[in-house]
Design a protein around this motif. Structure first.
Motif, mmCIF file in Angstrom:
data_model
loop_
_atom_site.group_PDB
_atom_site.id
_atom_site.type_symbol
_atom_site.label_atom_id
_atom_site.label_comp_id
_atom_site.label_asym_id
_atom_site.label_seq_id
_atom_site.Cartn_x
_atom_site.Cartn_y
_atom_site.Cartn_z
ATOM 1 N N TYR A 39 38.142 51.613 -9.126
ATOM 2 C CA TYR A 39 38.398 50.544 -7.692
ATOM 3 C C TYR A 39 37.379 49.550 -7.228
ATOM 4 O O TYR A 39 36.949 48.557 -7.615
ATOM 5 N N GLN A 40 35.669 50.759 -6.476
ATOM 6 C CA GLN A 40 34.884 49.978 -6.251
ATOM 7 C C GLN A 40 34.125 49.672 -7.503
ATOM 8 O O GLN A 40 33.244 48.907 -7.480
ATOM 9 N N TYR A 41 33.513 49.840 -8.368
ATOM 10 C CA TYR A 41 33.169 49.937 -9.680
ATOM 11 C C TYR A 41 33.384 48.426 -10.572
ATOM 12 O O TYR A 41 32.750 47.501 -10.410
ATOM 13 N N ALA A 42 34.654 48.066 -10.557
ATOM 14 C CA ALA A 42 35.537 46.696 -10.662
ATOM 15 C C ALA A 42 34.811 45.764 -9.901
ATOM 16 O O ALA A 42 34.611 44.866 -10.420
ATOM 17 N N ARG A 43 35.321 46.353 -8.452
ATOM 18 C CA ARG A 43 34.470 45.067 -7.744
ATOM 19 C C ARG A 43 32.640 44.819 -7.450
ATOM 20 O O ARG A 43 32.878 43.545 -7.355
ATOM 21 N N LEU A 44 32.134 45.666 -7.761
ATOM 22 C CA LEU A 44 30.712 45.310 -8.225
ATOM 23 C C LEU A 44 30.404 45.604 -8.975
ATOM 24 O O LEU A 44 28.772 45.365 -9.057
ATOM 25 N N SER A 45 30.208 46.365 -10.294
ATOM 26 C CA SER A 45 29.603 46.721 -10.852
ATOM 27 C C SER A 45 29.657 45.592 -11.932
ATOM 28 O O SER A 45 31.023 44.323 -11.997
ATOM 29 N N LYS A 46 28.969 44.653 -13.387
ATOM 30 C CA LYS A 46 29.131 44.112 -14.214
ATOM 31 C C LYS A 46 29.162 44.256 -15.615
ATOM 32 O O LYS A 46 28.630 45.717 -15.301
ATOM 33 N N PRO A 47 29.731 44.028 -16.499
ATOM 34 C CA PRO A 47 29.276 44.240 -17.900
ATOM 35 C C PRO A 47 28.329 44.689 -18.292
ATOM 36 O O PRO A 47 27.443 44.172 -18.003
ATOM 37 N N GLY A 48 28.201 46.109 -18.249
ATOM 38 C CA GLY A 48 26.483 46.713 -18.955
ATOM 39 C C GLY A 48 26.478 47.570 -18.155
ATOM 40 O O GLY A 48 25.300 48.533 -18.633
#
Length: 168
Positions: A39-48
């Motif tokens: 959930y947190q990574y979906a909010r904060l991270s980007k493709p790659g």
């Protein structure tokens, strides 16, 4: 005029060192789980970007529970990452009290699908430079004998002495 800033891929991690003294991993009162991290990574991270499965350092009196947590979360995390964040690189962290255990965990993580492996739990013994380098090299070599296209990250060892050794 400002120069344009080009975003490089990042590694997103829940920070096991921050909750190393807790029996059950928590961040700001929330249990650290594969679901919370996704959930947190979906909010904060980007493709790659690389996204790291939740893990727990093998310290304290409940080592077997921590091992079980690490394994269960690694399994759940790679499944969730494939479903929810297929354009990110899931990474799991190898822990072990012995070199044999570290190598076995790395192989098991590879076998369930991880193509990015973090090597963790070495900070406490960082002063023992040669032992740390042997643990890192042996873990990487064990996987490289299976697949030369696996990515590695070393958690917590970033002093100039280690940086020089890694560069070599």
């Amino acid at each position: 005029d400002a120069l344009p800033i080009y975003r490089q891929p990042m590694i997103w991690d829940c920070g096991a060192f921050g909750y190393r003294n807790l029996d059950i991993p928590q961040i700001r009162g929330r249990f650290v789980t594969a679901h919370l991290c996704i959930y947190q990574y979906a909010r904060l991270s980007k493709p790659g970007d690389a996204i790291v499965a939740p893990d727990h350092l093998l310290v304290g009196n409940r080592i077997d529970e921590r091992r079980k947590f690490n394994w269960q979360q690694a399994i759940e995390f790679i499944k969730l990452a494939a479903l929810k964040l297929p354009d990110r690189m899931p990474m799991a962290v190898v822990h072990g009290l012995t070199l044999t255990e570290r190598i076995q965990r790395a192989i098991e993580l590879y076998e369930i699908g991880y193509r990015a492996v973090g090597i963790g739990g070495l900070v406490a013994g960082a002063r023992n430079f040669h032992s740390s380098l042997i643990a890192i090299a042996a873990t990487i070599e064990a996987i490289r004998q299976i697949d030369t296209n696996v990515h590695f990250h070393i958690f917590g060892l970033c002093s100039p002495r280690y940086a020089r050794a890694f560069n070599q």
